[in-house]
Design a protein around this motif. Structure first.
Motif, PDB file in Angstrom:
ATOM      1  N   GLU A   1      -1.851   6.449  -0.828  1.00 40.59           N
ATOM      2  CA  GLU A   1      -3.144   5.805  -0.592  1.00 40.59           C
ATOM      3  C   GLU A   1      -3.385   5.597   0.897  1.00 40.59           C
ATOM      4  OE1 GLU A   1      -5.251   2.471  -3.133  1.00 40.59           O
ATOM      5  OE2 GLU A   1      -4.695   1.600  -1.208  1.00 40.59           O
TER       6      GLU A   1
ATOM      7  N   LEU B   1      -8.121  -0.975   8.845  1.00 39.81           N
ATOM      8  CA  LEU B   1      -9.264  -1.071   7.920  1.00 39.81           C
ATOM      9  C   LEU B   1      -8.807  -1.008   6.466  1.00 39.81           C
ATOM     10  CD1 LEU B   1     -11.826   1.156   9.827  1.00 39.81           C
ATOM     11  CD2 LEU B   1     -11.999  -1.318   9.434  1.00 39.81           C
ATOM     12  N   HIS B   2      -7.721  -0.267   6.234  1.00 37.84           N
ATOM     13  CA  HIS B   2      -7.163  -0.187   4.881  1.00 37.84           C
ATOM     14  C   HIS B   2      -6.546  -1.539   4.495  1.00 37.84           C
ATOM     15  CE1 HIS B   2      -4.429   2.308   1.944  1.00 37.84           C
ATOM     16  NE2 HIS B   2      -5.249   1.514   1.312  1.00 37.84           N
TER      17      HIS B   2
ATOM     18  N   PHE C   1      -6.682   7.105   2.507  1.00 33.41           N
ATOM     19  CA  PHE C   1      -7.661   6.223   3.159  1.00 33.41           C
ATOM     20  C   PHE C   1      -7.885   6.686   4.596  1.00 33.41           C
ATOM     21  CE2 PHE C   1      -9.382   2.716   5.471  1.00 33.41           C
ATOM     22  CZ  PHE C   1     -10.147   1.989   4.579  1.00 33.41           C
TER      23      PHE C   1
ATOM     24  N   LEU D   1      -7.284  -4.483   5.714  1.00 33.86           N
ATOM     25  CA  LEU D   1      -8.399  -5.422   5.527  1.00 33.86           C
ATOM     26  C   LEU D   1      -9.075  -5.207   4.172  1.00 33.86           C
ATOM     27  CD1 LEU D   1     -10.507  -7.515   6.469  1.00 33.86           C
ATOM     28  CD2 LEU D   1     -11.725  -5.624   7.598  1.00 33.86           C
ATOM     29  N   SER D   2      -9.386  -3.964   3.859  1.00 33.31           N
ATOM     30  CA  SER D   2     -10.089  -3.664   2.612  1.00 33.31           C
ATOM     31  C   SER D   2      -9.242  -4.040   1.396  1.00 33.31           C
ATOM     32  CB  SER D   2     -10.461  -2.178   2.560  1.00 33.31           C
ATOM     33  OG  SER D   2     -11.345  -1.849   3.619  1.00 33.31           O
ATOM     34  N   ALA D   3      -7.940  -3.762   1.467  1.00 35.04           N
ATOM     35  CA  ALA D   3      -7.051  -4.070   0.337  1.00 35.04           C
ATOM     36  C   ALA D   3      -6.912  -5.577   0.138  1.00 35.04           C
ATOM     37  CB  ALA D   3      -5.680  -3.425   0.553  1.00 35.04           C
TER      38      ALA D   3
ATOM     39  N   LEU E   1       0.843  -1.194   0.000  1.00 33.85           N
ATOM     40  CA  LEU E   1       0.000   0.000   0.000  1.00 33.85           C
ATOM     41  C   LEU E   1       0.876   1.242   0.000  1.00 33.85           C
ATOM     42  CD1 LEU E   1      -2.556  -1.415   2.555  1.00 33.85           C
ATOM     43  CD2 LEU E   1      -2.865  -1.132   0.097  1.00 33.85           C
TER      44      LEU E   1
ATOM     45  N   PHE F   1      -9.141  -7.813   1.047  1.00 32.31           N
ATOM     46  CA  PHE F   1     -10.442  -8.265   0.552  1.00 32.31           C
ATOM     47  C   PHE F   1     -10.571  -7.965  -0.946  1.00 32.31           C
ATOM     48  CE2 PHE F   1     -14.994  -8.324  -0.084  1.00 32.31           C
ATOM     49  CZ  PHE F   1     -15.426  -9.344   0.749  1.00 32.31           C
ATOM     50  N   GLY F   2     -10.168  -6.769  -1.337  1.00 30.87           N
ATOM     51  CA  GLY F   2     -10.200  -6.393  -2.751  1.00 30.87           C
ATOM     52  C   GLY F   2      -9.292  -7.283  -3.597  1.00 30.87           C
TER      53      GLY F   2
ATOM     54  N   ARG G   1      -9.973   9.846   5.231  1.00 33.44           N
ATOM     55  CA  ARG G   1     -11.417   9.657   5.074  1.00 33.44           C
ATOM     56  C   ARG G   1     -12.007   8.708   6.120  1.00 33.44           C
ATOM     57  NH1 ARG G   1     -16.051   9.391   5.277  1.00 33.44           N
ATOM     58  NH2 ARG G   1     -17.552   8.715   3.716  1.00 33.44           N
ATOM     59  N   PHE G   2     -11.268   7.633   6.444  1.00 30.00           N
ATOM     60  CA  PHE G   2     -11.880   6.533   7.195  1.00 30.00           C
ATOM     61  C   PHE G   2     -11.232   6.232   8.554  1.00 30.00           C
ATOM     62  CE2 PHE G   2     -12.769   5.231   2.658  1.00 30.00           C
ATOM     63  CZ  PHE G   2     -14.135   5.478   2.717  1.00 30.00           C
ATOM     64  N   ASP G   3     -10.083   6.799   8.825  1.00 26.59           N
ATOM     65  CA  ASP G   3      -9.399   6.489  10.088  1.00 26.59           C
ATOM     66  C   ASP G   3      -8.443   7.623  10.434  1.00 26.59           C
ATOM     67  OD1 ASP G   3      -8.293   5.318  12.314  1.00 26.59           O
ATOM     68  OD2 ASP G   3      -7.668   3.471  11.320  1.00 26.59           O
TER      69      ASP G   3
END
Lengths: 148, 148
Positions: free
Chosen positions: B28, B61-62, B32, B64-66, B24, B68-69, B35-37
């Motif tokens: 980014e 959360l980034h 991320f 995890l999201s990455a 990452l 998952f993506g 906006r989110f954390d």
């Protein structure tokens, strides 16, 4: 305005705060999903009609991240938050773009450090309910390290 | 290339797939987190030196999201994924921007629907380990609805 929490020792199980509402615009829903959850029911309104949801819905990871960001942005624990190491998240019902949800946080458990260090663990439950019908769309419990 | 899974019935507990690596980039990571954390140890390299981590680290959360993506983008289950309703996620160690992690997914549990519907539940464990030292930075279990 939220009154910031000054110390883990000011928290007790059962305390809760209503943190207002948020909604996720379609453009952000699609952009998030394209990067982090590229499934057609998060990306393409037409194709999503054939999905289990029958329409385009927000990625659960997006809802979780937005609610977490809302909590951190509220200032409630930002001043004493040192980090965290776990979130258990459930999405009991879908959320559509632009649908307002009410965010609430609740203290579930408090564990002051036994090592004498000026910190401890708080388990915080964050929920999001659709404003229109009260349906729960996010039910998450995060493990936070907070200062004392 | 990953060979896509065609049906829940082709899955069995213990199966696993190595899905390659990801990292990452700092830009980014900061975007991320903003906006989110929005916590200083995800946003400001200088200020992060004073944090528990001693440096800027990626929002969990980034990560995890990455991951998952990355799983969804791999095509492994994209063709049979109908949705999901739970992820339990742990972050046992921090991750720095630009640090490569190896992503692995493992079948933990399979429950075909008892209602006779052509679907079932798969609990999939996704992990990310730092390539440099093998340290686990993400350990998550997701509940997926998959076609049979």
């Amino acid at each position: 305005m939220i009154d910031p929490i000054r110390s883990l020792d000011d928290l007790a199980p059962g305390q809760s705060w209503d943190l207002g509402t948020l909604s996720l615009p379609l453009a952000e829903v699609v952009a998030f999903a394209a990067r982090f959850d590229p499934q057609y029911f998060h990306l393409d309104a037409e194709a999503a009609k054939e999905s289990l949801f029958g329409e385009l819905v927000v990625s659960g990871l997006h809802t979780l991240s937005a609610v977490f960001g809302h909590l951190m942005g509220s200032g409630l624990i930002a001043g004493i938050s040192i980090g965290g190491n776990q979130i258990d998240s459930k999405w009991p019902a879908p959320l559509r773009p632009d649908e307002p949800v009410a965010v609430r946080v609740e203290v579930q458990e408090i564990r002051p450090s036994r090592s004498g260090r000026p910190l401890g663990i708080a388990k915080l439950r964050y929920t999001a309910r659709r404003v229109a019908d009260g349906v729960l769309v996010l039910d998450a419990v995060g493990t936070h390290f907070l200062r004392r």
